[in-house]
Enzyme design. Structure first.
Site, PDB file in Angstrom:
ATOM      1  N   LYS A   1     -24.959 -25.931 -29.497  1.00 48.70           N
ATOM      2  CA  LYS A   1     -24.136 -27.139 -29.354  1.00 48.70           C
ATOM      3  C   LYS A   1     -24.100 -27.566 -27.889  1.00 48.70           C
ATOM      4  O   LYS A   1     -23.929 -26.730 -26.999  1.00 48.70           O
ATOM      5  CB  LYS A   1     -22.727 -26.864 -29.889  1.00 48.70           C
ATOM      6  CG  LYS A   1     -21.836 -28.098 -29.972  1.00 48.70           C
ATOM      7  CD  LYS A   1     -20.495 -27.755 -30.617  1.00 48.70           C
ATOM      8  CE  LYS A   1     -19.575 -28.960 -30.685  1.00 48.70           C
ATOM      9  NZ  LYS A   1     -18.247 -28.622 -31.235  1.00 48.70           N
TER      10      LYS A   1
ATOM     11  N   SER B   1     -16.724 -31.729 -34.860  1.00 52.59           N
ATOM     12  CA  SER B   1     -17.610 -32.322 -33.877  1.00 52.59           C
ATOM     13  C   SER B   1     -19.006 -31.702 -33.838  1.00 52.59           C
ATOM     14  O   SER B   1     -19.931 -32.295 -33.311  1.00 52.59           O
ATOM     15  CB  SER B   1     -16.988 -32.195 -32.479  1.00 52.59           C
ATOM     16  OG  SER B   1     -16.853 -30.826 -32.126  1.00 52.59           O
TER      17      SER B   1
ATOM     18  N   SER C   1     -14.106 -27.812 -35.834  1.00 53.57           N
ATOM     19  CA  SER C   1     -15.462 -28.329 -35.585  1.00 53.57           C
ATOM     20  C   SER C   1     -16.610 -27.392 -35.913  1.00 53.57           C
ATOM     21  O   SER C   1     -17.763 -27.810 -35.875  1.00 53.57           O
ATOM     22  CB  SER C   1     -15.584 -28.768 -34.134  1.00 53.57           C
ATOM     23  OG  SER C   1     -14.872 -29.952 -33.954  1.00 53.57           O
TER      24      SER C   1
HETATM   25  N1  GLN Z   1     -11.782 -32.971 -35.436  1.00 51.48           N
HETATM   26  C1  GLN Z   1     -10.855 -32.348 -34.540  1.00 51.48           C
HETATM   27  C2  GLN Z   1     -10.626 -33.249 -33.350  1.00 51.48           C
HETATM   28  O1  GLN Z   1     -11.102 -34.310 -33.362  1.00 51.48           O
HETATM   29  C3  GLN Z   1     -11.350 -31.006 -34.126  1.00 51.48           C
HETATM   30  C4  GLN Z   1     -12.411 -31.064 -33.115  1.00 51.48           C
HETATM   31  C5  GLN Z   1     -12.918 -29.710 -32.720  1.00 51.48           C
HETATM   32  O2  GLN Z   1     -12.671 -28.704 -33.372  1.00 51.48           O
HETATM   33  N2  GLN Z   1     -13.605 -29.688 -31.585  1.00 51.48           N
HETATM   34  O3  GLN Z   1      -9.972 -32.907 -32.418  1.00 51.48           O
END
Ligand code: GLN
Length: 494
Positions: free
Chosen positions: A77, A152, A176
């Protein structure tokens, strides 16, 4: 070869049936074939990967004892720094930046001989649930290219589901790793907070961020987990304790006599019928294997989303202050430092990042701090207590990972609240700092798309998730006549 599990690939490598260079080339070919459609990668490090692979091959032929996953490729990532390799975090702000050092995760991957193919797409600075917030365009879900791959870490999960890599690294601040795993039919694990070093992980919300393994099988994830976990003096929140024996637990896969707690608050309204049906079928499977299913109630979970969307933006407003046009990435505009900073942040950050910086700055400002940030922190404690009480009644807790299967690209991109609701089931674990795993539970009847089953374990008992996950996966493979991912459309030449 690329359709095999990482463990099978590692076996073939150690038996000398294939070299790491061949295996790496096979994956680079697949990337060439299909990534034009999927867009899982932001950067492919062809030469670096081949160099790493040939070093592993040379050591192996010299008779060196090799780590378990040596020579197996992986997708990283783009929020973890790798020396000399572009790291953008999906943001225009960091376009062109090449970090001068390796994150601890990358150092460990290299020490384990794991070949890094390249950097994967993500929502900007890990803020989002669909990878649509990337400044470099969305990643597509390999099951249906008109749908989101989750976020994400959509790039990492999509790379697995399209067989561009057998292993990937994700990061999970609110879901994410797990939500992308759920909607792509893959496995994703957020380890206990502090189990994997955050050194070199570009910070979004430091008290919640945690890197972890993404894979196509529970056992593959376990091997990767052991490769990257462990105490790191460079991360002040790193846990100084023995890494739980997750590989042994995944191999054991015996749930007889275990108590599995179903969280009452994480089902019902807002959850897709097909997702719930698969969840209940998985519970029946676990019961048939000798586990005892109990119901638990975590009544403060209803406030988890609200607390998270104050805490995470608050921390991000502070963490992202470092992108000041002076130290990293792009610089735009003229005039005073303030004017340059202003115009750089104006063009460098996307809408969602700006929204969160504004929200977080507001929540932390004097006069509002206690009402917003302070209250959210109190709710966080109540959620941890809910978990503590629930773990008195059950060894692990379970829920659907995400309320729905993958939605259409564009469907929720203009509605932040609808987007935030995707994380309703994953956020509580981040707030409490405990571990969570998602594995595919099957294909939902109404749309034929994968759904995820989530397993949560007490802090530093990550092995329990692997034990339950492996048990369930083995039975689901029988029920679905092979891994659920086998029914995914085949992209490109195999
Ligand atoms: N979807 C969540 C957010 O937008 C979690 C994102 C993540 O785990 N990096 O914050």
């Amino acid at each position: 070869m690329i359709n095999k599990s990482a463990v099978e690939m590692a076996e073939s490598l150690s038996k000398g049936e294939i070299t790491s260079v061949e295996l790496t080339k096979a994956h680079l070919n697949q990337i060439n074939e299909v990534d034009g459609q999927v867009h899982a990668f932001l950067h492919v490090d062809t030469q670096g990967a081949l160099d790493q692979a040939s070093q592993v091959d040379a050591k192996r032929s010299a008779g060196e004892k090799m780590p378990a996953l040596a020579g197996v490729p992986l997708a990283l990532k783009d929020v973890l720094v790798q020396k000399g390799i572009p790291t953008t975090c999906g943001s225009k702000m960091l376009e062109g930046w090449r970090p001068p050092y390796d994150s601890t995760v990358v150092r460990k991957l290299k020490e384990n001989g794991i070949v890094i193919l390249g950097k994967t797409n993500m929502d900007e600075f890990a803020m989002g649930s669909s990878t649509e917030n990337s400044a470099y365009g969305p990643t597509k879900n390999p099951w249906d290219l008109t749908r989101i791959p989750g976020g994400s870490g959509g790039g990492s999960s999509a790379s697995l589901a399209s067989f561009q890599a057998p292993l990937a690294i994700g990061t999970d601040t609110g879901g994410s790793i797990r939500q992308p795993a759920a909607v792509t039919g893959t496995v994703g694990v957020k380890p206990t907070y502090g189990a994997v070093s955050r050194y070199g992980l570009v910070a979004f919300s430091s008290s919640l961020d945690q890197a972890g393994p993404c894979a196509r099988t529970v056992l593959d994830a376990a091997y990767l987990h052991e490769a990257i976990a462990g105490h790191d003096p460079l991360d002040s929140t790193s846990i100084n304790a023995q890494v739980p024996a997750v590989v042994a637990a995944a191999k054991d896969g015996n749930v007889k006599g275990m108590k599995i707690g179903v969280i009452k608050e994480l089902q019902g309204d807002g959850y897709q019928a097909g997702v719930l049906k698969l969840f209940n079928e998985s519970l029946e499977i676990l019961a048939s294997l000798g586990a005892e299913i109990v119901e638990v109630s975590c009544k403060y979970f209803d406030y988890a989303l609200a607390a998270y969307y104050l805490i995470a933006p608050s921390e991000c407003s502070s963490n992202l202050a470092r992108f000041d046009a002076m130290r990293y990435g792009i610089r735009s505009g003229q005039g005073s430092a303030e004017e340059v900073m202003n115009s750089t942040r104006q063009i460098g950050f996307g809408r969602e990042v700006k929204r969160r910086i504004i929200l977080g700055t507001y929540a932390l400002s004097s006069g509002y701090y206690d009402a917003y940030y302070g209250s959210a922190q109190k709710v966080r404690t109540l959620i941890s207590r809910d978990f503590e009480s629930a773990f008195k009644l059950a060894d692990v807790l379970v829920s659907p990972t995400a309320p729905t299967t993958a939605f259409k690209i564009g469907e929720k991109s203009n509605d932040p609240i609808a987007m935030y609701l995707n994380d309703i089931a994953t956020i509580p674990t981040n707030l409490a700092g405990i571990g969570g795993m998602s594995l595919p539970s099957g294909l939902a009847a109404e749309d034929g798309l994968p759904a995820g089953f989530q397993i949560m374990a007490p802090a530093m008992k990550d092995d329990l998730m692997y034990k339950v996950g492996a048990a369930l996966e083995a039975e689901l493979n029988t029920k679905w006549q092979g891994p659920i991912l086998n029914s995914a459309p085949k992209l490109g030449a195999k």
